[in-house]
Design an enzyme around this catalytic site. Structure first.
Site, PDB file in Angstrom:
ATOM      1  N   HIS B 156       0.930  -1.301  -0.133  1.00 63.83           N
ATOM      2  CA  HIS B 156       0.085  -0.229  -0.106  1.00 63.83           C
ATOM      3  C   HIS B 156       0.901   1.264   0.225  1.00 63.83           C
ATOM      4  CE1 HIS B 156      -3.159  -2.839   1.016  1.00 63.83           C
ATOM      5  NE2 HIS B 156      -4.128  -1.948   0.719  1.00 63.83           N
ATOM      6  N   LYS B 160      -0.114   4.876   4.795  1.00 63.59           N
ATOM      7  CA  LYS B 160      -1.120   4.289   5.586  1.00 63.59           C
ATOM      8  C   LYS B 160      -0.560   3.931   7.007  1.00 63.59           C
ATOM      9  CE  LYS B 160      -3.617  -0.271   4.919  1.00 63.59           C
ATOM     10  NZ  LYS B 160      -4.966   0.306   4.870  1.00 63.59           N
TER      11      LYS B 160
END
EC number: 1.17.1.8
Lengths: 267, 267, 267, 267
Positions: B156, B160
Site C-alpha cells: 500500500h 497508510k
C-alpha cells in the site's frame, strides 16, 4: 585450443562441490586434477556426481592433492573454519585459490594478498558467484539514488535458519552507501500484527519469505510518485553459480594478488 | 430500458464518494437523487467531481436528502461512527442502504436485517466492493487446502497507518478457516534483523510493504515441493471499486433483508 | 528561496498538459506564467484542473503567451506537427523550450541547438520523462552484456493502437547496441498458434499485452543457466512523469544549447 | 500402517521415470515392485537414480515385470506410441495403470474403462500431474466469468519445440468454455513488429516466452476497470509432479474404472 586449466575441487562431496566437479568434467577448457572430500574418499569422482567413471579418485586430504603438483587452481567450497588454512596451503603449493567460503578477517585477506604477490599468482575470495545477484545489487544501488523509497523482499526454502539472507543484507548495505539515510513510511504507522512491516535497515524494510520449493529469489522494489521499479533475481539451482565459478577460475590465471569479491569481474 | 435507479450518495465529498457520484452521473441505468456532504454543501455535485454542472446541489444532511422521497438506494461512504445511524435512517425512509462502511456489531446487523425485512426492502453492508479482491481471497482459501505453506504480501501507499491491511487480515482469516493449523518454517529459524520474517498469523506470515506510488496490491504465495502458486490482485485506483458498487446498487433492488458482504454477489 | 521559474504550459487542456498545470500550481519553485489550450481558452487554468480559481486564464495562442514576456520556460505537450514550430517560437522569444513531443528530424534538432546557443538559452526535447523507464532501459542494456538471452513484455491499456510500444522498441534498440546479434530459441521451434512466440527484434522477442485497467508496464526478462533476472517498471498514471518534467524545467535554466533525451539528466 | 502399495515404474530411465523411482524408493507407503527401462536394463534401480543399491534390477520388458505378479500399480511415463498397449497389458495382469502419457483416442479410453470395470480395478490417464497447474486452470476459468479480458503468458526453456505449451492451450480451452466469446483489444490495433500481440485464441492472446534456465511457468492476467488479477504457477523441476503421482497411485486403489484427467482428484 589452449591446454585446459587443471583444477582441484575441495569440498567435492558437498552440494556446491559436486556442481563444481560436474562443471570441470563437462568443460573442455577445464580438467579435474583432483577432488578432495573426506567422506567420499576412494570413490571415483565421476561416479559420485553421476557422470560415469572418470578415473579420478576422491582423496581425503587437500595436502595430498596439492602435493601431486599438477594443479593450476584450487576451487574450495568447504567450511569457513578451513578457509584461511586452505588458501595458505594452496598458495604455498603455487596453486591459485578460488575460495567460495567466507570467514576471513581483513588482516587475513591482506596477508593472503601479499603471499599471492610473492608467489606471483592470482587468488579470489568470493562469497557469491552469481552474476545475476551481483547485477541485482549493482542496479539497486544505482536506482536508489533516484528512488530513495524501497523495500527488499527475499525468498528462500522454508528450512533456512537465518533471516534476512546474506545477499539481502549485502544488498541493503550497498544501497545504504548511496542512499541518503531516511526513515520511510508514516511516522505514526502501527502494526496490529507485530513484525508485519518487516525488519528495518537504515529506515527501509526487508521481508524474508520462507516457503518449500523455493531455492533463492530476491526483489528490490522502488516506489515513487505514480510509478514503481522492480529488480528481481531468481536462482533455481546451484548449477546457476557455475558460469561464475568458471570465470573465476579463468581470471585467476591472468593476474597477481588476491581479489576479494567476484563482482570485480562483472563489468 | 427500465427507469434508472435513483441513488443518494452520502459522503459525496470524500474520495470514494466522489467516485460514486461520477459513477452515478456517468451511467444511464443510475440517476443522482441527492449528494450529501457537509463541507461541500451548496456546490453543484457535477462540478465537484469535474463533470460540469448537473443541477444537483450537495446537501449537508442525510435526513434532508431522504425526506425528499425520491430515492431508491443510499450509497454511503461516510465514517464507521455514522454507519449504524445512517442505515437506520435509510430503512425508515424506505430507501435501500448500500453501506461501504465498517463498524457494525453482529447484533446491529441482525437488527438491520429485521428492519429491512419488515420494510420489505433490501440492504447491503460491504467493507469491500472489489471483485478482484474477493476472487483473490476465495482462490487463496481453495488453494490453501492443497498447499498449506503460504505467505501473504500486501503493498500500500507509504502513508497508510495500519499494517497489515484489512484485506490481508480478512484473507488470512479465510485461509485459516480451511487450512489445518501449522507453524511454518524452520522451528530454529532466527531473525538477525527483528521483524524480517513478517507478522505471524496462525503459523504463516504476513508482510506489509509501504511505498509511495502504490495504491493497493496483494499477493498470496503458496510453496510446495518443486512448485509455487501465486495469486495477485492490483488495485490501481478507487474507480476500480465502482463496478462492484453498481452491482450492489442493482442487487438491493431485487431482494428483501440485509446482506453482509459483497462476496455473496460474486459467483 | 530563489524566485520561482515562470512556466508556460502548451497543450494545457490535454491529459499530460493538465498534469503539468497541476505540477506548476502545486510547486513553490514553479509559477504558472500562462496556459495555452485552444478548446479551453478563457477558462481559469486552476479550475480546469480542479484546483480552484488561480487567476490565470487559458489562452488560445502560444504566440500571445510568449509575447507577454514573463516566462522562463515553455513546457509543450501538444502534437508532433507543432513540435518544430513551437520550439522555434519559444527560442525566438527567449523562452527555454522543454518539448514533450516527438517529430523532429536530426537536421531540425541540430538547427534548434544552434538557435539556442545563439540565444544563450537551454532547451530540451524529451519523448520520455520517466526516470523509472530510463533506468529500466539502462539496466537492461547493462544486463544484456552478461545475459544475451532475453525477452521483453510490455503491458498497456487495451485501446492502444500500436504494438509494440515506443518504449519497448527503444529498449530493444538499446539492448541491441551492446548485445551480440543472435537468434534465440530452438531453430526448429514452431508455433501451433501463429504469433504466440511474439515479435522478433534482432533475434529476441517482444510481447505486447493489452488489457483494460493497465496504464503502462514493461519488463525485460533475462534467462541463463539456473537463473533469471527481471527488471520491471510500472507507470500507474501520467502524474508519475511530473518529477521528470520538473527536473527538465530546472535543468534548462542551467545550460546553453538543445539537449535531446531526458536520460542525460539521469545519472 | 497399511502394507505399502507395490509399484512398477515403466520408462524408469527417462527424466520423469527417474523421479518416480525416487518417489517410490523414498516413500514408506510405496514399494518398488519393478523398474522397466530398455537402455538401463540390468542396472540396480537405486543406483540409477543416485540412491544407492536397492536390489531391484531394471528390466527391459514390461511384460516380464507384470508377469512377476507382485505389483498393485503401474506408473507409466514412456511414449504415446506405447500408451494404449501398456495400459492394456497392465489391466490384463490385474495391475492398475497410472498413465502419464498422452495419445489415446476417446474410443480407446472408453474401451480401457470397460476393461478396468470388468477386471474390478481402477486406472488413471493423466497428461498433467501438477496440482498447482490444475488450480491455475480452474481459478482462471472462475475468474474469466467476472473478468472477460485476459491474456496468457507461459514461460519454458529455450529449447522447447512447440508454442504455445500444452498447458497454455488447455487453460485457454477451459477459459473459453465459460467466457463469452469476444475479440479483445482495439479493433484498429496494428503490429509494427509482426507477432508482438501474441497468438490469438477465441479473441484473447497467448504469449510464449522461451528462455534458458526456465523450467515451466505460466500466468493468466485479467484486466478490468482500475484493477488486474494475476494467477501464476511456477514449476521448478520434475520432482514437483511427484506429490500428484502419489495421489494418483493411492486413488486407483480405491475405485473401479478408468479415470481421465488428474483434476478429478483435486477438490
Amino acid at each position: 585450443m589452449d591446454k585446459p586449466i587443471r583444477v582441484i575441487v575441495a569440498g567435492a562431496g558437498g552440494r556446491m562441490g559436486k556442481e563444481v566437479v560436474k562443471l570441470v568434467l563437462g568443460d573442455e577448457e577445464l580438467e579435474l586434477a583432483a577432488a578432495v572430500g573426506r567422506s567420499d574418499a576412494g570413490r571415483d569422482a565421476g561416479e559420485m556426481v553421476g557422470m560415469g567413471t572418470v578415473g579420478v579418485l576422491v582423496t581425503a586430504e587437500l595436502q595430498e592433492a596439492l602435493a601431486a603438483g599438477q594443479a593450476d587452481v584450487l576451487v574450495d567450497f568447504t567450511h569457513p573454519e578451513f578457509a584461511y588454512e586452505h588458501a595458505n596451503l594452496a598458495i604455498a603449493a603455487g596453486v591459485r585459490p578460488v575460495m567460495g567460503t567466507t570467514g576471513y578477517t581483513p588482516e587475513q585477506i591482506e596477508e593472503l594478498n601479499t603471499k599471492c604477490e610473492q608467489a606471483g599468482i592470482g587468488g579470489l575470495i568470493a562469497p557469491n558467484f552469481s552474476i545475476g545477484a551481483i547485477l541485482l545489487m549493482r542496479f539497486s544501488a544505482l536506482a536508489a539514488k533516484h528512488f530513495p523509497h524501497l523495500e527488499i523482499i527475499e525468498y528462500h526454502g522454508d528450512q533456512k535458519l537465518d533471516a534476512p539472507s546474506g545477499t539481502a543484507v549485502k544488498t541493503a548495505e550497498m544501497i545504504s552507501e548511496v542512499r541518503e539515510s531516511m526513515k520511510q513510511g508514516n511516522p505514526k504507522e502501527k502494526e496490529t500484527i507485530s513484525g508485519s512491516r518487516g525488519g528495518e535497515y537504515d529506515g527501509f524494510r526487508i521481508h524474508s519469505v520462507r516457503l518449500p520449493g523455493v531455492f533463492a529469489q530476491q526483489e528490490v522494489i522502488f516506489g515513487s510518485f505514480g510509478q514503481s521499479l522492480k529488480i528481481r533475481h531468481d536462482s533455481y539451482e546451484r548449477a546457476g553459480y557455475m558460469p561464475g565459478v568458471k570465470i573465476g577460475v579463468q581470471k585467476v590465471m591472468e593476474y597477481t594478488g588476491m581479489v576479494y569479491g567476484f563482482e570485480q569481474f562483472v563489468d
